[in-house]
Design a protein around this motif. Structure first.
Motif, PDB file in Angstrom:
ATOM      1  N   MET A 301       0.867  -1.031   0.175  1.00  0.00           N
ATOM      2  CA  MET A 301      -0.002  -0.007   0.076  1.00  0.00           C
ATOM      3  C   MET A 301       0.750   1.269  -0.137  1.00  0.00           C
ATOM      4  SD  MET A 301      -3.010  -1.221   0.150  1.00  0.00           S
ATOM      5  CE  MET A 301      -4.194   0.202   0.763  1.00  0.00           C
ATOM      6  N   ARG A 302       1.076   2.133  -1.190  1.00  0.00           N
ATOM      7  CA  ARG A 302       1.921   2.885  -1.243  1.00  0.00           C
ATOM      8  C   ARG A 302       1.212   4.554  -0.979  1.00  0.00           C
ATOM      9  NH1 ARG A 302       3.113  -0.601  -5.139  1.00  0.00           N
ATOM     10  NH2 ARG A 302       5.175  -1.204  -5.565  1.00  0.00           N
ATOM     11  N   HIS A 303      -0.173   4.251  -0.760  1.00  0.00           N
ATOM     12  CA  HIS A 303      -0.987   5.665  -0.670  1.00  0.00           C
ATOM     13  C   HIS A 303      -1.844   5.229   0.645  1.00  0.00           C
ATOM     14  CE1 HIS A 303      -0.019   5.497  -4.886  1.00  0.00           C
ATOM     15  NE2 HIS A 303      -0.080   6.691  -4.960  1.00  0.00           N
ATOM     16  N   THR A 304      -2.044   6.439   1.274  1.00  0.00           N
ATOM     17  CA  THR A 304      -2.865   6.732   2.465  1.00  0.00           C
ATOM     18  C   THR A 304      -4.374   6.862   2.099  1.00  0.00           C
ATOM     19  OG1 THR A 304      -2.721   8.790   2.685  1.00  0.00           O
ATOM     20  CG2 THR A 304      -0.743   7.662   3.800  1.00  0.00           C
ATOM     21  N   LEU A 305      -5.178   6.706   2.920  1.00  0.00           N
ATOM     22  CA  LEU A 305      -6.494   7.078   2.732  1.00  0.00           C
ATOM     23  C   LEU A 305      -6.859   8.230   2.230  1.00  0.00           C
ATOM     24  CD1 LEU A 305      -9.435   6.267   2.901  1.00  0.00           C
ATOM     25  CD2 LEU A 305      -9.770   6.432   5.146  1.00  0.00           C
ATOM     26  N   SER A 306      -6.217   9.382   2.865  1.00  0.00           N
ATOM     27  CA  SER A 306      -6.384  10.813   2.451  1.00  0.00           C
ATOM     28  C   SER A 306      -5.854  10.882   0.991  1.00  0.00           C
ATOM     29  CB  SER A 306      -5.518  11.609   3.431  1.00  0.00           C
ATOM     30  OG  SER A 306      -5.852  12.934   2.964  1.00  0.00           O
ATOM     31  N   GLU A 307      -4.725  10.084   0.650  1.00  0.00           N
ATOM     32  CA  GLU A 307      -3.970  10.124  -0.775  1.00  0.00           C
ATOM     33  C   GLU A 307      -5.178   9.802  -1.652  1.00  0.00           C
ATOM     34  OE1 GLU A 307       0.653  10.401   0.336  1.00  0.00           O
ATOM     35  OE2 GLU A 307      -0.303   8.525  -0.011  1.00  0.00           O
ATOM     36  N   MET A 308      -5.779   8.362  -1.026  1.00  0.00           N
ATOM     37  CA  MET A 308      -6.452   7.827  -2.259  1.00  0.00           C
ATOM     38  C   MET A 308      -7.689   8.770  -2.553  1.00  0.00           C
ATOM     39  SD  MET A 308      -7.132   4.082  -0.812  1.00  0.00           S
ATOM     40  CE  MET A 308      -5.545   3.153   0.036  1.00  0.00           C
ATOM     41  N   VAL A 309      -8.425   9.263  -1.402  1.00  0.00           N
ATOM     42  CA  VAL A 309      -9.607  10.152  -1.700  1.00  0.00           C
ATOM     43  C   VAL A 309      -9.212  11.605  -2.541  1.00  0.00           C
ATOM     44  CG1 VAL A 309     -11.254  11.723  -0.363  1.00  0.00           C
ATOM     45  CG2 VAL A 309     -10.734   9.594   0.530  1.00  0.00           C
ATOM     46  N   GLU A 310      -8.031  12.072  -2.066  1.00  0.00           N
ATOM     47  CA  GLU A 310      -7.599  13.352  -2.708  1.00  0.00           C
ATOM     48  C   GLU A 310      -7.210  13.133  -4.053  1.00  0.00           C
ATOM     49  OE1 GLU A 310      -4.508  17.007  -2.353  1.00  0.00           O
ATOM     50  OE2 GLU A 310      -4.433  15.279  -0.954  1.00  0.00           O
ATOM     51  N   SER A 311      -6.713  12.083  -4.448  1.00  0.00           N
ATOM     52  CA  SER A 311      -6.524  11.544  -6.056  1.00  0.00           C
ATOM     53  C   SER A 311      -7.672  11.576  -6.667  1.00  0.00           C
ATOM     54  CB  SER A 311      -5.479  10.561  -6.089  1.00  0.00           C
ATOM     55  OG  SER A 311      -6.064   9.330  -5.596  1.00  0.00           O
TER      56      SER A 311
END
Length: 322
Positions: A301-311
């Protein structure tokens, strides 16, 4: 080497194509555009407008572009709708896969990475799903994906097909602002569309036996998923032996309530989601171990939850503004 990506004009497929290009691997897209979008195909990538039900079109694509392997993502992917359209689902997902495998055998292509699904497990009764967890699909869609895995295994015995299947869980986010999730059934598009329309997002059920009462799921970033396909393709091309299936799971779930709170924080739109009745058949928790994939496919998992939502939000907003 050049890889044929069926369904390469779709949300996930377009990310896979970009991941191949980033590694200097040629890709050819085959897509009938029933749910994909031609604008998702990167400029310069060969695009064949055709169906996996058309064996002749597949054979021509293999010949014309020197295809040495296939990533098979094309198919009908809506589990709920598949209950009302079982014959359509089986035709697209089972007959289509059979047609693809026949074309590959005819042209001597013996490597395939198959897009499978967590739907093969149905409602598991374990806290952490592994590849050995019993399979009990509860929809024609889930059944068709399991049959697809069987087809690959049988073709391996009969004709030496080299293969692996990647079981997806909840794929979210965006690796590029010009590709976004267009599904009318997935959580992120539903929430974003509601916010952009001035409506209140909904949560289906708030009384599950989970920390905040909402369903817990595995959410993984689409770019991380795409990277796993590249590694699998490279290893098959190198002659390495892979497991027949891998779960692309996080090992740790996120609740729908947590998703909603992350969306509010990222978007800056304050809202309190409306809680409605549970959907029939929704299990309280589905979370999978990704240990095998981490061992063999550099999965992490290279992305946090926040990064998933933001992208995902940035890509959706870009689509609205274009």
């Amino acid at each position: 080497m050049s890889w044929l990506v069926t369904g390469g004009a779709g949300y996930i497929g377009a990310h896979v194509v970009r991941a191949f290009a980033a590694q200097g691997i040629g890709a050819v897209v085959l897509d009938d555009l029933s749910s994909g979008r031609s604008e998702f195909v990167p400029a310069g990538t060969p695009f064949v407008h055709g169906s996996i039900l058309d064996g002749a079109a597949i054979e021509r694509a293999i010949e014309e572009h020197g295809v040495t392997g296939v990533v098979h993502l094309a198919g009908f992917k809506y589990a709920g709708v598949s209950v009302q359209r079982p014959l359509h689902t089986y035709r697209q997902n089972v007959t289509g896969t059979t047609t693809l495998l026949a074309a590959m055998e005819s042209k001597g292509v013996d490597r395939i990475v198959f897009s499978s699904s967590a739907a093969v497990y149905g409602t598991p009764d374990v806290d952490l799903v592994t590849e050995l967890t019993p399979k009990h699909p509860e929809s024609p869609y889930g059944e068709s994906k399991l049959i697809g895995e069987w087809l690959l295994a049988d073709q391996a015995k009969a004709a030496g097909l080299r293969h692996t299947s990647l079981r997806y869980f909840n794929v979210v986010g965006s690796g590029t602002p010009d590709v976004f999730d267009v599904s009318p059934h997935n959580l992120f598009p539903l929430v974003f569309d509601a916010l952009l329309d001035g409506r209140t997002p909904r949560i289906n059920g708030g009384d599950y036996p989970t920390p905040d009462g909402t369903c817990v799921r595995d959410y993984i970033h689409v770019a991380d998923l795409a990277e796993a396909h590249v590694v699998a393709a490279r290893r098959l091309e190198a002659g390495d032996t892979l497991e027949p299936v891998y779960n692309l799971g996080s090992g740790d779930g996120v609740s729908v309530g947590e998703i909603m709170r992350a969306v509010a924080e990222v978007t800056g739109i304050e809202f309190s989601p409306e809680t409605v009745e549970r959907r029939a058949g929704d299990p309280a928790r589905i979370v999978a171990s990704g240990e095998l994939a981490a061992r063999d496919l550099d999965w992490r998992m290279r992305h946090t939850l926040s990064e998933m939502v933001e992208s995902a939000w940035q890509a959706r907003r870009a689509a609205s503004d274009s």
